[in-house]
Scaffold this motif. Structure first.
Motif, PDB file in Angstrom:
ATOM      1  N   HIS A  77      29.854  37.376  82.011  1.00  0.00           N
ATOM      2  CA  HIS A  77      29.913  36.460  81.637  1.00  0.00           C
ATOM      3  C   HIS A  77      30.408  35.391  81.796  1.00  0.00           C
ATOM      4  O   HIS A  77      30.919  35.824  83.407  1.00  0.00           O
ATOM      5  CB  HIS A  77      32.088  36.893  80.671  1.00  0.00           C
ATOM      6  CG  HIS A  77      32.470  35.306  80.596  1.00  0.00           C
ATOM      7  ND1 HIS A  77      32.271  34.505  79.361  1.00  0.00           N
ATOM      8  CD2 HIS A  77      33.698  35.013  80.227  1.00  0.00           C
ATOM      9  CE1 HIS A  77      33.287  34.075  78.988  1.00  0.00           C
ATOM     10  NE2 HIS A  77      34.050  33.211  79.842  1.00  0.00           N
ATOM     11  N   PRO A  78      29.688  33.388  82.072  1.00  0.00           N
ATOM     12  CA  PRO A  78      30.631  32.953  83.351  1.00  0.00           C
ATOM     13  C   PRO A  78      31.314  32.860  83.574  1.00  0.00           C
ATOM     14  O   PRO A  78      32.663  32.813  83.357  1.00  0.00           O
ATOM     15  CB  PRO A  78      29.965  31.435  82.384  1.00  0.00           C
ATOM     16  CG  PRO A  78      29.280  32.150  81.537  1.00  0.00           C
ATOM     17  CD  PRO A  78      29.830  33.301  80.524  1.00  0.00           C
ATOM     18  N   LEU A  79      31.901  32.613  85.235  1.00  0.00           N
ATOM     19  CA  LEU A  79      32.691  32.929  86.134  1.00  0.00           C
ATOM     20  C   LEU A  79      32.724  31.054  86.176  1.00  0.00           C
ATOM     21  O   LEU A  79      33.919  30.644  86.140  1.00  0.00           O
ATOM     22  CB  LEU A  79      32.350  32.923  87.002  1.00  0.00           C
ATOM     23  CG  LEU A  79      33.617  33.347  88.176  1.00  0.00           C
ATOM     24  CD1 LEU A  79      35.135  33.572  87.742  1.00  0.00           C
ATOM     25  CD2 LEU A  79      33.528  33.845  89.376  1.00  0.00           C
ATOM     26  N   PHE A  80      31.816  30.567  86.956  1.00  0.00           N
ATOM     27  CA  PHE A  80      31.682  29.223  87.128  1.00  0.00           C
ATOM     28  C   PHE A  80      30.565  28.592  86.966  1.00  0.00           C
ATOM     29  O   PHE A  80      29.667  28.979  86.423  1.00  0.00           O
ATOM     30  CB  PHE A  80      32.378  28.720  88.075  1.00  0.00           C
ATOM     31  CG  PHE A  80      31.616  29.781  89.601  1.00  0.00           C
ATOM     32  CD1 PHE A  80      30.511  29.095  90.361  1.00  0.00           C
ATOM     33  CD2 PHE A  80      31.707  31.184  90.243  1.00  0.00           C
ATOM     34  CE1 PHE A  80      29.908  29.231  91.455  1.00  0.00           C
ATOM     35  CE2 PHE A  80      31.210  31.055  91.174  1.00  0.00           C
ATOM     36  CZ  PHE A  80      30.317  30.135  92.062  1.00  0.00           C
ATOM     37  N   VAL A  81      30.085  26.732  86.791  1.00  0.00           N
ATOM     38  CA  VAL A  81      29.319  25.819  86.498  1.00  0.00           C
ATOM     39  C   VAL A  81      29.961  25.281  87.950  1.00  0.00           C
ATOM     40  O   VAL A  81      30.427  24.802  88.200  1.00  0.00           O
ATOM     41  CB  VAL A  81      29.739  25.475  85.061  1.00  0.00           C
ATOM     42  CG1 VAL A  81      28.172  24.322  85.566  1.00  0.00           C
ATOM     43  CG2 VAL A  81      28.915  26.232  84.292  1.00  0.00           C
ATOM     44  N   LYS A 112      21.943  20.438  90.084  1.00  0.00           N
ATOM     45  CA  LYS A 112      21.228  21.205  88.786  1.00  0.00           C
ATOM     46  C   LYS A 112      23.341  22.069  88.109  1.00  0.00           C
ATOM     47  O   LYS A 112      23.983  22.151  89.640  1.00  0.00           O
ATOM     48  CB  LYS A 112      20.513  21.418  88.940  1.00  0.00           C
ATOM     49  CG  LYS A 112      19.226  20.774  89.031  1.00  0.00           C
ATOM     50  CD  LYS A 112      18.172  22.202  90.421  1.00  0.00           C
ATOM     51  CE  LYS A 112      19.011  21.918  91.475  1.00  0.00           C
ATOM     52  NZ  LYS A 112      17.841  21.006  92.387  1.00  0.00           N
ATOM     53  N   GLY A 113      23.442  22.391  87.295  1.00  0.00           N
ATOM     54  CA  GLY A 113      25.165  23.076  87.138  1.00  0.00           C
ATOM     55  C   GLY A 113      24.322  24.585  87.239  1.00  0.00           C
ATOM     56  O   GLY A 113      23.986  25.318  85.966  1.00  0.00           O
ATOM     57  N   VAL A 114      24.945  25.227  88.034  1.00  0.00           N
ATOM     58  CA  VAL A 114      24.404  26.414  88.000  1.00  0.00           C
ATOM     59  C   VAL A 114      25.537  27.179  87.832  1.00  0.00           C
ATOM     60  O   VAL A 114      26.435  27.450  87.393  1.00  0.00           O
ATOM     61  CB  VAL A 114      24.010  26.291  89.777  1.00  0.00           C
ATOM     62  CG1 VAL A 114      24.009  28.298  90.162  1.00  0.00           C
ATOM     63  CG2 VAL A 114      22.570  25.874  90.390  1.00  0.00           C
ATOM     64  N   VAL A 115      25.052  28.130  87.113  1.00  0.00           N
ATOM     65  CA  VAL A 115      26.310  29.205  86.601  1.00  0.00           C
ATOM     66  C   VAL A 115      26.079  30.972  87.254  1.00  0.00           C
ATOM     67  O   VAL A 115      24.919  31.577  87.767  1.00  0.00           O
ATOM     68  CB  VAL A 115      25.978  30.253  84.688  1.00  0.00           C
ATOM     69  CG1 VAL A 115      26.471  30.461  84.183  1.00  0.00           C
ATOM     70  CG2 VAL A 115      25.721  28.436  83.584  1.00  0.00           C
ATOM     71  N   HIS A 116      26.614  30.984  87.361  1.00  0.00           N
ATOM     72  CA  HIS A 116      27.316  32.603  87.911  1.00  0.00           C
ATOM     73  C   HIS A 116      28.629  33.440  87.489  1.00  0.00           C
ATOM     74  O   HIS A 116      29.359  32.310  86.437  1.00  0.00           O
ATOM     75  CB  HIS A 116      27.834  32.621  89.213  1.00  0.00           C
ATOM     76  CG  HIS A 116      26.815  32.385  90.751  1.00  0.00           C
ATOM     77  ND1 HIS A 116      25.898  32.481  90.665  1.00  0.00           N
ATOM     78  CD2 HIS A 116      26.558  30.302  90.970  1.00  0.00           C
ATOM     79  CE1 HIS A 116      25.518  31.915  91.555  1.00  0.00           C
ATOM     80  NE2 HIS A 116      25.512  30.545  92.223  1.00  0.00           N
ATOM     81  N   VAL A 117      28.307  34.658  87.337  1.00  0.00           N
ATOM     82  CA  VAL A 117      29.058  35.346  86.598  1.00  0.00           C
ATOM     83  C   VAL A 117      30.437  36.194  86.816  1.00  0.00           C
ATOM     84  O   VAL A 117      29.939  36.411  88.179  1.00  0.00           O
ATOM     85  CB  VAL A 117      27.697  35.847  85.563  1.00  0.00           C
ATOM     86  CG1 VAL A 117      27.179  34.407  84.999  1.00  0.00           C
ATOM     87  CG2 VAL A 117      27.783  37.076  86.305  1.00  0.00           C
ATOM     88  N   HIS A 118      31.039  36.907  86.002  1.00  0.00           N
ATOM     89  CA  HIS A 118      32.137  37.951  86.987  1.00  0.00           C
ATOM     90  C   HIS A 118      31.463  38.901  87.528  1.00  0.00           C
ATOM     91  O   HIS A 118      32.318  39.156  88.508  1.00  0.00           O
ATOM     92  CB  HIS A 118      32.962  37.819  85.821  1.00  0.00           C
ATOM     93  CG  HIS A 118      34.135  37.410  85.572  1.00  0.00           C
ATOM     94  ND1 HIS A 118      35.729  37.091  85.460  1.00  0.00           N
ATOM     95  CD2 HIS A 118      34.236  35.783  84.497  1.00  0.00           C
ATOM     96  CE1 HIS A 118      35.874  36.077  85.289  1.00  0.00           C
ATOM     97  NE2 HIS A 118      35.345  35.507  84.676  1.00  0.00           N
ATOM     98  N   GLY A 119      30.447  39.744  86.982  1.00  0.00           N
ATOM     99  CA  GLY A 119      30.240  41.014  87.812  1.00  0.00           C
ATOM    100  C   GLY A 119      28.972  40.676  88.851  1.00  0.00           C
ATOM    101  O   GLY A 119      29.781  41.049  90.144  1.00  0.00           O
TER     102      GLY A 119
END
Ligand code: ATP
Ligand code: MG
Length: 625
Positions: free
Chosen positions: A251-255, A266-273
């Motif tokens: 699940h995305p944590l932040f952009v 660029k809107g980089v997507v990082h996730v919770h896990g």
């Protein structure tokens, strides 16, 4: 595309015995090898330290371009960053030391921080904000900014921090790009003793891009419009009863938008896990942080260093993290050292632009403070010129601590290439691929270039904390994998690898100079210039030349006490000629008061070049004014 290296890198600093003895990872080679041979075992071993409400069914499903980690697992990064500590032995430990620009400070324990985050998170939920909703955070570097981030994470909302100071256009673009449901904004940030108004930018952006909810963190007693939601009212009016909402590991944590050094962010997507697992691993193994350390990343929550290494990784690991609002050299050039000494900082993370600023102020400032607790300075963000490495090692650490260069990107979440404290440092080289990372230097066909030659820096496999996609633009994400044949990630930087496997970053691939058939990275020429006593900072670009194709033009900021004279120019040209040979000698030198930089402090060569040749400079929304 082969690139010539023109800077000789001959000085090697052996690691310091005392640091090697106490290192969290003593056998780097074995650690690295295991991460490559058995990535599933390697990363799942580290992941065991965390709380997962549902375990993973497989560690990864990882093939470029798309990759997933801890597949099927559920967690919430704040369960690990807050509750794991607040409900355990670290409840009363200092989580955060918040330092103001006047150097006064406030401490927050893990229990206090969890309480505040939980209240604010309940407040957000009361507004109908929940899992998957996007929230823009436009806040000064304050505890409130961090609470906002953690509260979003806690309820599964996706935050996007926009550096407070970005203009109306940049803010409006980001609100639009992520389709924000809410904006959490501050009214002022503090810089050089003065409040800097943010409200104008917020009102301007909201006029273009309205959102459902605006939450204001008002520090100044300015007129408020009726019905406005106040940050501290949400905290006061809600109970600390918001448990972390379990979300999928993916699940995305932040952009977070990239710095915009080379073009449109660029809107980089990082996730919770995976992000939690990978960034915390490097906090321990690369930054070598211990349980009782005081750790200070001098960045801002507006950048990836702030996300990973002011906020998430240190809290996930239960250590004490320091931040300070304002300019590091205000109220006086020794402020940063005064704060380091007072809070007995052990590990510091800063940027080359900051080191160059400290150099400009002079060694008397670090030397007049007791910095004996400081054992490691990690530096990232731009090429760390060898001269800056030596200066920090000698004048800040007095050779009792180590300087470690590390290369990474917003896209990569955490250190990717770096010099571990157990290895020799070669100033000018970022270091070696870190555990989990396979990197190579190749030509445009994807073939390895010979050692010592420059080429494109690529990554050959994913790791848990690497971005998942570009927000709402998977086509843009896939472009990272289209530059070079084979399923590899192109970093957009040029680099060279030496016989020992050390990688030097030579510059941005967009900025490579092409002089009489020689392709030269910008970093070599800039690093040679900075060795000269007169030079505080420099940027080089190629300008069209009838015979050579391109000639080198250098922009130079002088050290205090030096004058922009003909004699200085001559001396600089002669100096570079001696250091690098005739090929890399600038044919023109222009003195400037300062260089154009992004707000994150990176030199923007494309603007200098556009001015010079009359081209369109492209997206300048992240430029410092
Ligand atoms: P954009 O991608 O929008 O042009 P950006 O690349 O500056 O912006 P960031 O993700 O903040 O955005 O910066 C990553 C870049 O910073 C790297 O690609 C590299 O060029 C540079 N960099 C980071 N660390 C180092 C380092 N240790 N040595 C040399 N360069 C570095
Ligand atoms: Mg980039």
């Amino acid at each position: 595309m082969a690139i010539d290296r023109v800077l000789e890198q001959d000085v090697v600093y052996p690691p310091l015995d005392d640091l090697v003895d106490q290192a969290n990872v003593t056998d780097f080679d074995a650690e690295y090898q295991r991460s490559i041979d058995d990535p599933a075992g390697f990363w799942s071993d580290w992941a065991q330290r965390f709380e997962w409400t549902t375990p993973w069914s497989s560690v990864f499903d990882a093939q470029f371009p798309h990759h997933r980690w801890f597949v099927g697992a559920k967690t919430n990064i704040t369960a690990n960053a807050l509750d794991r500590h607040a409900d355990g032995p670290r409840a009363d430990k200092t989580a955060i030391v918040a330092v103001n620009e006047d150097n006064s400070s406030t401490r927050y324990t893990y229990a206090e921080l969890r309480n505040l985050v939980s209240r604010f998170a309940s407040g957000l939920q009361s507004l109908g904000i929940g899992v998957g909703d996007t929230v823009i955070i436009y806040m000064p570097l304050t505890i409130e900014g961090i609470i906002a981030m953690l509260a979003c994470a806690r309820i599964g909302a996706i935050h996007s921090v926009v550096y407070a100071g970005m203009g109306v256009g940049a803010l409006a673009n980001r609100i639009e790009d992520i389709d924000a449901k809410a904006v959490i904004a501050g009214d002022v940030s503090m810089r050089r003793g003065k409040p800097v108004d943010l409200t104008g930018n917020v009102y301007g952006a909201l006029e273009e891009e309205p959102v459902d909810h605006v939450i204001w963190f008002r520090r100044e007693t300015q007129p408020q419009s009726k019905g406005e939601i106040q940050f501290h009212d949400l905290i006061r009016d809600h109970e600390p009863d918001c448990d972390p909402v379990p979300v999928d590991a993916e699940h995305p944590l932040f952009v977070l938008y990239t710095s915009g050094s080379t073009g449109k962010p660029k809107g980089v997507v990082h996730v919770h896990g995976g992000y939690m697992v990978g960034t915390s691993y490097h906090l321990r193994s690369f930054f070598d942080v211990k349980d009782d350390d005081v750790y200070w990343a001098t960045s801002d929550i507006g950048w990836i260093v702030g996300h990973s290494y002011i906020v998430y990784a240190p809290l996930v690991e239960g250590v004490t993290t320091v931040f300070r609002e304002g300019a590091p050299d205000h109220p006086d050039p020794g402020s940063i050292w005064k704060v380091s000494a007072e809070h007995e900082v052990n590990v510091m993370f800063t940027a080359p632009t900051a080191i160059r600023m400290f150099m400009k102020h002079g060694e008397e400032y670090p030397q007049s403070h007791d910095l004996s607790s400081l054992r490691l300075i990690a530096v990232a963000g731009e090429p760390l010129n060898p001269e800056a490495w030596r200066w920090a090692f000698t004048n800040i650490l007095e050779e009792n601590g180590y300087v470690v260069d590390n290369w990474w990107q917003t896209e990569l979440g955490g250190p990717t290439i770096g010099t571990p404290i157990t290895m020799s440092a070669k100033p000018g080289a970022a270091g070696v691929p870190l555990p989990g990372v396979e990197a190579s230097v190749v030509d445009a066909d994807g073939m390895h270039v010979p050692r010592g030659k420059g080429g494109l820096l690529v990554l050959n496999r994913p790791f848990p904390h690497m971005m998942r996609t570009i927000w709402d633009n998977d086509a843009r994400y896939k472009q990272y994998f289209d530059e070079v044949p084979g399923d590899v990630y192109s970093a957009g930087d040029v680099a060279s690898m030496d016989e020992d496997g050390y990688i030097s970053i030579l510059g941005r691939s967009d900025d490579v100079l092409n002089v009489a058939g020689h392709r030269i990275g910008t970093a070599d020429v800039e690093s040679a210039l900075i060795v000269h006593d007169a030079v505080a900072e420099s940027a080089v670009i190629g300008i069209p030349h009838e015979v050579k194709g391109e000639a080198i033009k250098a922009f130079v900021v002088l050290m205090d006490g030096y004058e922009a004279t003909e004699a200085t120019t001559k001396s600089l040209v002669q100096h570079v000629r001696t250091e690098l040979g005739p090929i890399a000698t600038p044919s023109e030198i222009e003195f400037r008061e300062k260089l154009p930089k992004t707000r994150s402090g990176k030199i923007v060569r494309r603007l200098l070049k556009a001015e010079e040749v009359g081209d369109d400079p492209g997206d300048l929304s992240t430029l410092e004014d």
